[in-house]
Design an enzyme around this catalytic site. Structure first.
Site, short mmCIF file in Angstrom:
data_model
loop_
_atom_site.label_atom_id
_atom_site.label_comp_id
_atom_site.label_asym_id
_atom_site.label_seq_id
_atom_site.Cartn_x
_atom_site.Cartn_y
_atom_site.Cartn_z
CG HIS A 34 36.01 113.14 -110.57
ND1 HIS A 34 35.11 112.22 -110.08
CD2 HIS A 34 36.05 112.70 -112.10
CE1 HIS A 34 34.24 111.82 -111.15
NE2 HIS A 34 34.92 111.93 -112.36
CE1 TYR A 49 38.62 112.69 -87.87
CE2 TYR A 49 37.38 111.39 -86.14
CZ TYR A 49 38.30 112.15 -86.73
OH TYR A 49 39.44 112.43 -85.83
#
Length: 214
Positions: free
Chosen positions: A93, A120
């Site tokens: 995170h 991607y």
């Protein structure tokens, strides 16, 4: 991978993210599965630029904190990914600026927060769900992830930052960097008449790499 090597890898990856400005101060947290089913987690209030391998929080396979410093207050968020995605070997995170800025725009897409601008982005992230604003550390963040029923490997916390799971710590970090780079692209292209990724290419990537895109 030995636990010693995993501890070193977590700290090396975190320092790289910090050194390149992808998170700052004492923001961000990272965790990874150990071979015995436990977890190594960055401590609360720690900086990605200065993590100590020996002081990472250590949890056993039952979720008990057994060693190291006190863990990040975002443990409910990490636990939600591990509990709902059996393939998750790591969770990261960040408080990365471009993705946070994109989340604050009034037309931010809740269902497909990161637009499929490149192959991607689709391959590494799948469809990224935008979640509401929460008070940092609120267990409701974990509840929100559980409510997605394992359909998303990555989510964006509005006004806060992205959370990405991956099979390994390296994979999770690669994916969250892709998320931030694509958010930057989306902001750069706002108001411009750009050529979007062809839907047939999206379908081809989804099929080839078995991506959750529904």
């Amino acid at each position: 991978m030995t636990e010693t090597k995993l501890r070193e890898d977590i700290c090396t990856l975190a320092a790289s993210l910090f050194d390149r400005g992808l998170t700052h101060g004492s923001t961000g947290n990272i965790s990874a599965r150990t071979e015995d089913g436990g977890l190594l987690v960055s401590p609360t209030g720690s900086s990605f630029g200065r993590l100590d391998p020996a002081r990472l929080s250590r949890f056993d396979a039952l979720g008990h904190h057994i060693a190291g410093d006190a863990p990040t207050k975002e443990m409910p968020l990490h636990s939600a990914f591990y509990d709902t995605r059996s393939q998750a070997g790591a969770v990261v995170h960040l408080h990365s600026c471009h993705s946070v800025a994109l989340s604050m725009l009034p037309d931010a897409d809740e269902d497909t927060f990161i637009p499929p601008l490149t192959p991607y982005a689709v391959m590494q992230l799948g469809r990224v769900r935008l979640l509401p604003v929460f008070v940092p550390g609120d267990p409701a963040m974990g509840d929100a992830v559980r409510g997605l029923a394992s359909r998303h490997a990555a989510v964006m916390l509005s006004h806060h930052g992205p959370v990405v799971s991956g099979k390994t710590a390296q994979a999770a970090c690669n994916a969250i960097e892709e998320l931030e780079a694509t958010a930057k692209l989306a902001l750069m292209l706002r108001g411009m008449d750009f050529k979007a990724l062809d839907p047939s290419m999206i379908d081809a990537v989804v099929t080839k790499f078995d991506i959750d895109w529904d």
